[in-house]
Design a protein around this motif. Structure first.
Motif, PDB file in Angstrom:
ATOM      1  N   MET A   1       0.834  -1.157   0.000  1.00  0.00           N
ATOM      2  CA  MET A   1       0.000   0.000   0.000  1.00  0.00           C
ATOM      3  C   MET A   1       0.895   1.242   0.000  1.00  0.00           C
ATOM      4  N   ALA A   2       0.549   2.192  -0.846  1.00  0.00           N
ATOM      5  CA  ALA A   2       1.337   3.418  -0.945  1.00  0.00           C
ATOM      6  C   ALA A   2       1.069   4.310   0.258  1.00  0.00           C
ATOM      7  N   THR A   3       2.101   4.955   0.722  1.00  0.00           N
ATOM      8  CA  THR A   3       1.930   5.906   1.818  1.00  0.00           C
ATOM      9  C   THR A   3       2.158   7.303   1.278  1.00  0.00           C
ATOM     10  N   GLY A   4       1.757   8.230   2.030  1.00  0.00           N
ATOM     11  CA  GLY A   4       1.932   9.618   1.622  1.00  0.00           C
ATOM     12  C   GLY A   4       0.777  10.047   0.735  1.00  0.00           C
ATOM     13  N   GLY A   5       0.137  11.047   1.097  1.00  0.00           N
ATOM     14  CA  GLY A   5      -0.985  11.563   0.330  1.00  0.00           C
ATOM     15  C   GLY A   5      -1.038  13.056   0.491  1.00  0.00           C
ATOM     16  N   ILE A   6      -2.116  13.625   0.070  1.00  0.00           N
ATOM     17  CA  ILE A   6      -2.277  15.069   0.143  1.00  0.00           C
ATOM     18  C   ILE A   6      -2.100  15.561   1.575  1.00  0.00           C
ATOM     19  N   SER A   7      -2.534  14.818   2.512  1.00  0.00           N
ATOM     20  CA  SER A   7      -2.422  15.267   3.906  1.00  0.00           C
ATOM     21  C   SER A   7      -0.968  15.325   4.367  1.00  0.00           C
ATOM     22  N   ASP A   8      -0.042  14.723   3.596  1.00  0.00           N
ATOM     23  CA  ASP A   8       1.370  14.721   3.971  1.00  0.00           C
ATOM     24  C   ASP A   8       2.164  15.879   3.352  1.00  0.00           C
ATOM     25  N   ILE A   9       1.512  16.719   2.564  1.00  0.00           N
ATOM     26  CA  ILE A   9       2.209  17.821   1.899  1.00  0.00           C
ATOM     27  C   ILE A   9       2.442  18.957   2.893  1.00  0.00           C
ATOM     28  N   THR A  10       3.670  19.449   2.913  1.00  0.00           N
ATOM     29  CA  THR A  10       3.996  20.612   3.731  1.00  0.00           C
ATOM     30  C   THR A  10       4.123  21.804   2.784  1.00  0.00           C
ATOM     31  N   TRP A  11       3.324  22.802   3.022  1.00  0.00           N
ATOM     32  CA  TRP A  11       3.292  23.979   2.161  1.00  0.00           C
ATOM     33  C   TRP A  11       4.216  25.036   2.723  1.00  0.00           C
ATOM     34  N   ASN A  12       5.121  25.541   1.906  1.00  0.00           N
ATOM     35  CA  ASN A  12       6.056  26.562   2.352  1.00  0.00           C
ATOM     36  C   ASN A  12       5.624  27.898   1.746  1.00  0.00           C
ATOM     37  N   ASP A  13       4.810  28.659   2.473  1.00  0.00           N
ATOM     38  CA  ASP A  13       4.284  29.929   1.972  1.00  0.00           C
ATOM     39  C   ASP A  13       5.389  30.907   1.595  1.00  0.00           C
ATOM     40  N   SER A  14       6.432  30.956   2.374  1.00  0.00           N
ATOM     41  CA  SER A  14       7.530  31.877   2.104  1.00  0.00           C
ATOM     42  C   SER A  14       8.205  31.557   0.773  1.00  0.00           C
ATOM     43  N   ALA A  15       8.451  30.278   0.517  1.00  0.00           N
ATOM     44  CA  ALA A  15       9.092  29.873  -0.739  1.00  0.00           C
ATOM     45  C   ALA A  15       8.177  30.156  -1.929  1.00  0.00           C
ATOM     46  N   LEU A  16       6.883  29.922  -1.767  1.00  0.00           N
ATOM     47  CA  LEU A  16       5.934  30.199  -2.841  1.00  0.00           C
ATOM     48  C   LEU A  16       5.875  31.692  -3.131  1.00  0.00           C
ATOM     49  N   ARG A  17       5.833  32.508  -2.085  1.00  0.00           N
ATOM     50  CA  ARG A  17       5.851  33.961  -2.267  1.00  0.00           C
ATOM     51  C   ARG A  17       7.112  34.408  -2.985  1.00  0.00           C
ATOM     52  N   ASP A  18       8.251  33.849  -2.594  1.00  0.00           N
ATOM     53  CA  ASP A  18       9.510  34.196  -3.264  1.00  0.00           C
ATOM     54  C   ASP A  18       9.462  33.825  -4.745  1.00  0.00           C
ATOM     55  N   LEU A  19       8.885  32.676  -5.046  1.00  0.00           N
ATOM     56  CA  LEU A  19       8.797  32.212  -6.429  1.00  0.00           C
ATOM     57  C   LEU A  19       7.913  33.116  -7.273  1.00  0.00           C
ATOM     58  N   LEU A  20       6.767  33.516  -6.734  1.00  0.00           N
ATOM     59  CA  LEU A  20       5.788  34.268  -7.510  1.00  0.00           C
ATOM     60  C   LEU A  20       5.910  35.779  -7.410  1.00  0.00           C
TER      61      LEU A  20
END
Length: 117
Positions: A1-20
């Motif tokens: 069985m595969a592990t890791g799903g959407i609930s395992d995603i860590t969102w880095n707001d600072s990195a996203l802001r820097d990117l955009l």
């Protein structure tokens, strides 16, 4: 069985802001490059009177076309601009692009976007 799903995603707001939003990001470098390409194509397509017009030198409109990177609430963007004006201060590039009652349209800005295809 595969592990890791959407609930395992860590969102880095600072990195996203820097990117955009950062003018030094990969997105900004891409937009700046695209803006340069479009501005150069707009210059190539801009109408040029061999003798100039209204006391202005030949190539006045073409020489005024440029691009500029900026940021706003949405993030980083690039403007393609033409600050060329008529002798009375009206937007000469716009008049050339869409035409007026005295002047047929000679599109050069919108068609320049095709260079990105």
């Amino acid at each position: 069985m595969a592990t890791g799903g959407i609930s395992d995603i860590t969102w880095n707001d600072s990195a996203l802001r820097d990117l955009l939003e950062s003018e030094h990001s990969d997105v900004a470098r891409f937009l700046n490059h695209a803006g340069e390409q479009v501005a150069q194509e707009a210059k190539r397509l801009a109408p040029v009177s061999p003798r100039g017009s209204n006391g202005r030198s030949s190539g006045y409109l073409r020489s005024a076309i440029g691009h500029q990177l900026g940021t706003d609430a949405e993030g980083v963007y690039v403007d393609i601009y033409s600050p060329a004006t008529t002798p009375t201060g009206q937007p000469y590039g716009l008049f050339q692009e869409v035409g007026t009652s005295r002047m047929n349209a000679q599109p050069h800005l919108r068609p320049a976007l095709d260079v990105l295809r």
